[in-house]
Motif scaffolding. Structure first.
Motif, PDB file in Angstrom:
ATOM      1  N   THR A  75     -58.377 -23.853  10.930  1.00 27.26           N
ATOM      2  CA  THR A  75     -57.551 -23.590  12.100  1.00 27.26           C
ATOM      3  C   THR A  75     -57.172 -24.896  12.781  1.00 27.26           C
ATOM      4  O   THR A  75     -58.035 -25.721  13.085  1.00 27.26           O
ATOM      5  N   GLU A  76     -55.871 -25.081  13.045  1.00 25.03           N
ATOM      6  CA  GLU A  76     -55.436 -26.283  13.752  1.00 25.03           C
ATOM      7  C   GLU A  76     -55.825 -26.170  15.217  1.00 25.03           C
ATOM      8  O   GLU A  76     -55.620 -25.136  15.854  1.00 25.03           O
ATOM      9  N   VAL A  77     -56.428 -27.236  15.748  1.00 20.45           N
ATOM     10  CA  VAL A  77     -56.885 -27.256  17.141  1.00 20.45           C
ATOM     11  C   VAL A  77     -56.457 -28.556  17.801  1.00 20.45           C
ATOM     12  O   VAL A  77     -56.100 -29.523  17.132  1.00 20.45           O
ATOM     13  N   SER A  78     -56.530 -28.569  19.111  1.00 16.70           N
ATOM     14  CA  SER A  78     -56.341 -29.802  19.870  1.00 16.70           C
ATOM     15  C   SER A  78     -57.707 -30.269  20.342  1.00 16.70           C
ATOM     16  O   SER A  78     -58.706 -29.562  20.196  1.00 16.70           O
ATOM     17  N   GLU A  80     -58.689 -30.422  23.317  1.00 13.62           N
ATOM     18  CA  GLU A  80     -59.122 -29.538  24.396  1.00 13.62           C
ATOM     19  C   GLU A  80     -59.681 -28.222  23.854  1.00 13.62           C
ATOM     20  O   GLU A  80     -60.669 -27.696  24.374  1.00 13.62           O
ATOM     21  N   SER A  81     -59.061 -27.667  22.827  1.00 11.88           N
ATOM     22  CA  SER A  81     -59.513 -26.372  22.314  1.00 11.88           C
ATOM     23  C   SER A  81     -60.657 -26.493  21.302  1.00 11.88           C
ATOM     24  O   SER A  81     -61.250 -25.484  20.931  1.00 11.88           O
ATOM     25  N   LEU A  82     -60.974 -27.716  20.867  1.00  8.30           N
ATOM     26  CA  LEU A  82     -62.071 -27.903  19.905  1.00  8.30           C
ATOM     27  C   LEU A  82     -63.396 -27.431  20.486  1.00  8.30           C
ATOM     28  O   LEU A  82     -64.177 -26.751  19.824  1.00  8.30           O
ATOM     29  N   GLN A  84     -63.908 -25.163  22.773  1.00  8.60           N
ATOM     30  CA  GLN A  84     -63.913 -23.706  22.855  1.00  8.60           C
ATOM     31  C   GLN A  84     -64.197 -23.084  21.495  1.00  8.60           C
ATOM     32  O   GLN A  84     -64.943 -22.115  21.392  1.00  8.60           O
ATOM     33  N   GLU A  85     -63.598 -23.653  20.447  1.00  7.51           N
ATOM     34  CA  GLU A  85     -63.841 -23.142  19.087  1.00  7.51           C
ATOM     35  C   GLU A  85     -65.310 -23.331  18.698  1.00  7.51           C
ATOM     36  O   GLU A  85     -65.911 -22.465  18.079  1.00  7.51           O
ATOM     37  N   SER A 124     -71.100 -29.192  22.958  1.00  9.67           N
ATOM     38  CA  SER A 124     -71.110 -27.787  22.540  1.00  9.67           C
ATOM     39  C   SER A 124     -72.474 -27.343  22.024  1.00  9.67           C
ATOM     40  O   SER A 124     -72.646 -26.183  21.666  1.00  9.67           O
TER      41      SER A 124
END
Length: 137
Positions: A75-78, A80-82, A84-85, A124
């Motif tokens: 999944t491509e992430v930024s 910022e969203s890394l 959350q993933e 995380s």
């Protein structure tokens, strides 16, 4: 030789066995000749290392390329969203501290970007981080 039934018409008789054989052979051919790769659609030039050791690629893999693209598994992430993933990822019965995370970064990715990714991973709750390299030839 033509076969006629009682009314004088020719009865159609199509043998499907040869067609089924050919279709089956095509299916087997495509299954055997197809290779399956679990890699995202980015090309990385991993840095080379003389002391690189092989590791088993289980768990989470994060890819970063020189153009700023980043992938969490497929999944491509930024940036910022890394986080959350990573927080949403189900590690099963394994604790996050014991769950392996592999980072594959292109050799042209800056050290600052790699440090930011490491920070997000550690924030995380993950602490087993592998930085992937390729062996020098």
């Amino acid at each position: 030789m033509r076969l006629k039934n009682r009314r004088g018409r020719i009865s159609p008789n199509v043998d499907m066995t040869p067609m089924i054989d050919i279709v089956f052979q095509l299916i087997v051919f495509f299954l055997v000749s197809t290779t399956f790769a679990i890699m995202p659609g980015i090309k990385l030039n991993l840095p080379q290392s003389k002391t690189a050791e092989g590791t088993c690629v289980q768990g989470i893999t994060i890819y970063a390329d020189k153009d700023g693209l980043m992938f969490f598994n497929d999944t491509e992430v930024s940036m910022e969203s890394l986080g959350q993933e990573l927080l949403a990822f189900d590690t099963g019965t394994t604790k996050k501290e014991d769950f392996p995370v592999s980072l594959e970064a292109d050799e042209q990715v800056t050290n600052g970007t790699i440090v930011k990714i490491f920070d997000v991973i550690r924030e995380s709750g993950y602490s087993l981080i592998n930085l992937r390299t390729s062996s020098e030839k």
